[in-house]
Scaffold this active site. Structure first.
Site, short mmCIF file in Angstrom:
data_model
loop_
_atom_site.label_atom_id
_atom_site.label_comp_id
_atom_site.label_asym_id
_atom_site.label_seq_id
_atom_site.Cartn_x
_atom_site.Cartn_y
_atom_site.Cartn_z
N TYR A 31 0.86 -1.18 0.00
CA TYR A 31 0.00 0.00 0.00
C TYR A 31 0.90 1.23 0.00
O TYR A 31 1.86 1.31 0.77
CB TYR A 31 -0.90 0.04 1.24
CG TYR A 31 -1.75 -1.19 1.44
CD1 TYR A 31 -2.37 -1.82 0.36
CD2 TYR A 31 -1.94 -1.72 2.69
CE1 TYR A 31 -3.16 -2.94 0.54
CE2 TYR A 31 -2.73 -2.85 2.90
CZ TYR A 31 -3.33 -3.45 1.81
OH TYR A 31 -4.09 -4.57 2.01
N GLU A 32 0.57 2.22 -0.82
CA GLU A 32 1.45 3.38 -0.99
C GLU A 32 1.65 4.16 0.30
O GLU A 32 2.59 4.94 0.41
CB GLU A 32 0.92 4.30 -2.09
CG GLU A 32 -0.43 4.93 -1.75
CD GLU A 32 -0.90 5.93 -2.81
OE1 GLU A 32 -1.33 5.47 -3.86
OE2 GLU A 32 -0.86 7.14 -2.56
N ILE A 33 0.80 3.97 1.29
CA ILE A 33 0.96 4.69 2.56
C ILE A 33 2.20 4.20 3.30
O ILE A 33 2.68 4.87 4.22
CB ILE A 33 -0.32 4.54 3.43
CG1 ILE A 33 -0.36 5.56 4.57
CG2 ILE A 33 -0.47 3.13 3.96
CD1 ILE A 33 -1.68 5.60 5.34
#
Lengths: 256, 307, 256, 307
Positions: free
Chosen positions: C52-54
């Site tokens: 996830y890009e977070i």
């Protein structure tokens, strides 16, 4: 009360410690720099942040180590990081107030050689090289050096310029595109050098008790100038020597 | 030995590395977490003309240079801490027999950083005005240049991206997927992430369940990892924080014998070329009692009272 | 044995899952992309790394969340990192094989708009913007999009180019200095688009069972071409639908 | 409340921030770790014309824009996840009343990265070919340019260093020295390290002894930290992993009411301007029972079964 007795190494450590201010961030390595930083932290600078370039902040070692790569020096740290974490986001960002550096040679502009020396026969002898030293000299606002005062070490001309001090004096450092350097403080067994303002060259700012100007002249490879308001280096207090001997370096590895 | 996933035998992984001219970034620092088992195996398999990179040179680089395996060495300086100097490296510099490109701890890592970020270079003020830069501009002109930043018009050194073919680091543990746990400082994080193939030697392969319980200890996630080799005491005689201490007897002896190539050769013959693998090396150089004594105290992370 | 029954969303998830290969690194967000990646991981791609890009890798969520900012999606992760850790050292370094993206609009070159649309009265309506989408479209080797097949969404001309696909086709993407893009796969409720080699424009490569070319033509805003070897999209197996319904999305939040 | 060191009262720290035109990078992400207590206090103290930066916009940016406190907003996109859109921000864009500079999550962080590293810019391929870049080259031409890399001759976007005057992030805990512990992903690490003054609101000030026992949890060491403000539930109604969950009731209501400025104004008046501090805000918006129910399960890190 009897006069405080102290060794020359204790005097050097105390002199360096007193030059640190509370809240500063300092990069040190093993030896007298580490001793000086720990002494400052235990006296007037409880909020000093002590960083090792390997990526360690504010350790509380209880055993002496052989260098910053020794896990003994990492004990009870507050933070571990990477090379870029330590030397990029902390040092290069400009968060380091004082960088302590060692040197094989230093010149009258505070430039340092920790790479190699030329021997009499023209051959070279190579030593450790920079590590983070040249980076620290570039970005730390103040550079402190603790070294032995010998003519071949405090020299008119470096065999190799590893780390920048004031380059060629004057405004040569800023002209070369380098960040500002506020102070280059060289603490030897004879005296303390600092920057002569305006000219950006080293001058002797204090002589250790009992040291004469001639002693400095005789042991320095470049033409020495003395500050107009030349001081005598302050001697250690009993609190300081007690801390050094009982808490910071009880085995006397560095202060003897 | 736990296998599966990316876990492979050390000998097999080393066998993959080209016999001549392989480009390898090493992860050690002076006397800690040096990938000794891996480097010994490189020497045993007779790899030559290595192109080496390292943040801070240490025990393993000196071994490789002394063994005549290195063609070019780029590093940020190095030593054996109080145990001595990298005399095999330094003599190579003094004699001009070794192509050495001296950087600093920051400047070589800016190249790794650019490599790890997939960007062409990183501009920095570091090394302006030094002989280090003057030498690099001569020797490493494809990697370092001085330019003006188009934003502020000031001079910077542009450090070109470096993605070495291999990086080899030693860590206390990883899971079979290649999630790598390191305790303490992680000076080798950028070079590990920059490499095209990351090989990790570990003292122990742990379960992925352990990783999921301690994700904050994972310095390098599995995405980067090419192979994991389980080699207990794989960094001996250098230290691994929270696992085992360095062997001060061996390192201080080495810091003397490495002054002479002939003495070095005897040591290499006896302990590296004369042993078939890392277990034999450990038994010959340390022995079971010494290894047990070097195990780290769980609170201190080193062998309390060992040195 | 009775024929497997499935929903259109299940078909889309299965189609996306089957396009993933074992050992790949994929960036996904909440919804069908996450469902597809988890299905692939439970079937043919156990070594899929899901990011996830977070800044989260390989989580094993047990509760559904409201987005990647929901800690439910971070449960039992193998690794947490920063924005630069996820989008710099992983994505930009080139480690991402497949990036799943959402879009308001897509054009015949696979360029995406997730920023804003023009309304009939000439005003604009702004939505989420890029997040990491434009970065993922730049650096992921393959771009997958799962979206509803509507004329106003699969359109001749974007209102805003948020994320690059094949730009203007041909060699325009590489001429613009962008890294290579191997595939743009658009999985709709009617068909699957992929890149027509040579021309670098989208073509329909498979029609879902029961869908006619006319259905696609009627619902697409650009001139559709069909692949020379046009396929019928493979239907889900019972194993796949069972996993989706009992393990991956038991509440039917996304597959209904 | 534990004081001393860098620990200060939230109101006092906010009072230091200029009334007009302060430059602040915010640390939240959609609905998690948003510095709500801090932002509410900015609004109560009537700060205006803020220059805001954020990785991914969320609840707090929408509040500030809705309150009319923002002059310019640079961010990488944003939403309230499934709870809705940043309608106050988006309406500002639609009407042209807000100076918005849209980046992406990577590109704005490359600016923070350069700021945190003390380098003038970072070159990257990202945004080539997009309308995002076209807009930035127009609006933010002092910060973004397209140039050829002198090494490979290819086109790159040069992202200029950004060191915002302030960064404000929320974390579960920090010690009084300012060593900041964050659990889970750390999308705000670069902006926190880039700022000239980092202000951290924390749910709890912990002892430095805790830090020394868990140095691997420290994401931001004390060197960066300007002030620490202890504000329990300081990110409510957004979540803090391992501390408390978001309030789905409040966020879904907010995601509807933020469609209309008038509805937003009522909410702001009631809960922010109508409360004197964060404790009053908490009591009015949540109440003791709700706050207790939102506390995180220690294994899952969120309130198991709460939503």
């Amino acid at each position: 009360m009897a006069a405080v007795t102290y060794t020359t190494n204790e005097l050097m450590a105390v002199t360096a410690a007193r030059a640190l201010r509370d809240g500063q961030n300092v990069v040190v390595g093993l030896g007298l720099p580490q001793v000086a930083a720990l002494l400052a932290k235990r006296t007037h600078a409880p909020n000093l942040n002590i960083i090792y370039e390997i990526g360690v902040a504010n350790a509380e070692a209880v055993d002496p180590g052989v260098g910053i790569a020794d896990p003994r020096l990492w004990h009870r740290s507050e933070y571990f990081t990477s090379s870029i974490g330590a030397l990029g986001s902390i040092l290069q960002k400009g968060l380091v107030d004082v960088g302590f550096l060692g040197a094989l040679q230093i010149d009258c502009f505070g430039n340092l050689n920790s790479t190699q020396v030329k021997l009499a026969d023209g051959s070279i002898r190579h030593f450790t090289g920079s590590g983070g030293a040249a980076d620290i000299a570039t970005f730390a606002r103040n550079i402190f050096v603790i070294m032995k005062h010998e003519k071949r070490k405090i020299t008119a001309s470096l065999d190799y310029l590893t780390s920048v001090g004031l380059l060629a004096g004057g405004d040569s450092r800023s002209k070369a595109g380098l960040p500002m350097c506020l102070e280059v403080k060289i603490i030897t067994n004879l005296c303390v050098f600092g920057i002569k303002r305006g000219q950006n060259v080293l001058e002797v700012q204090s002589l250790h008790p009992g040291v004469a100007q001639e002693d400095v002249l005789a042991n320095t490879g470049f033409a020495v100038t003395f500050a107009a308001d030349l001081q005598t280096t302050g001697i250690p207090t009993e609190v300081e020597t007690t801390l050094l001997r009982t808490r910071i370096d009880p085995r006397g590895l560095f202060i003897k | 030995m736990l296998m599966g996933g990316k876990v492979r035998q050390l000998q097999d992984v080393v066998r993959e590395i080209p016999g001549r001219g392989a480009e390898i970034a090493l992860g050690g620092f002076a006397i800690t977490r040096c990938p000794v088992a891996f480097v010994n195996e490189l020497i045993r398999q007779g790899k030559k003309e290595l192109i080496l990179y390292e943040t801070i040179g240490g025990f393993t680089a000196d071994l490789l240079v002394g063994a005549g395996a290195v063609k070019r060495y780029s590093y940020g300086g190095g030593s054996l801490d109080k145990f001595g100097q990298l005399r095999r490296v330094n003599e190579g510099i003094e004699n001009g027999t070794l192509d050495v490109r001296e950087y600093t701890a920051l400047s070589i890592n800016l190249r790794f950083l650019a490599g790890s970020l997939g960007i062409p270079y990183v501009p920095s003020k570091t090394l302006l005005g030094t002989d280090i830069l003057a030498n690099l501009l001569g020797k490493d002109s494809e990697a370092v240049m001085v330019k003006e930043s188009p934003f502020d018009g000031e001079q910077y050194v542009y450090y070109r991206s470096l993605q070495p073919e291999y990086a080899v680091i030693h860590a206390p543990c990883a899971d079979a997927k290649g999630n790598v746990v390191i305790y303490g400082p992680t000076w080798d994080e950028e070079l590990a992430k920059a490499a095209k193939k990351l090989i990790v030697t570990v003292d122990k392969v742990v379960s992925t369940e352990f990783i999921r319980q301690h994700p904050e200890m994972v310095v390098i996630p599995s995405l980067y990892t090419y192979a994991v080799c389980e080699v207990p005491y794989g960094a001996y005689p250098t230290s691994v924080y929270k696992a085992y201490d360095y062997d001060a007897d061996v390192l201080s002896a080495y810091g003397r014998l490495n002054h002479e190539q002939s003495e070095f050769n005897k040591w290499l013959q006896e302990y590296v070329l004369g042993t078939k693998d890392h277990n034999e090396f450990l038994l010959k150089l340390a022995g079971m009692e010494k290894l047990a004594a070097l195990r780290a105290d769980p609170v201190f992370g080193y062998a309390k009272g060992a040195q």
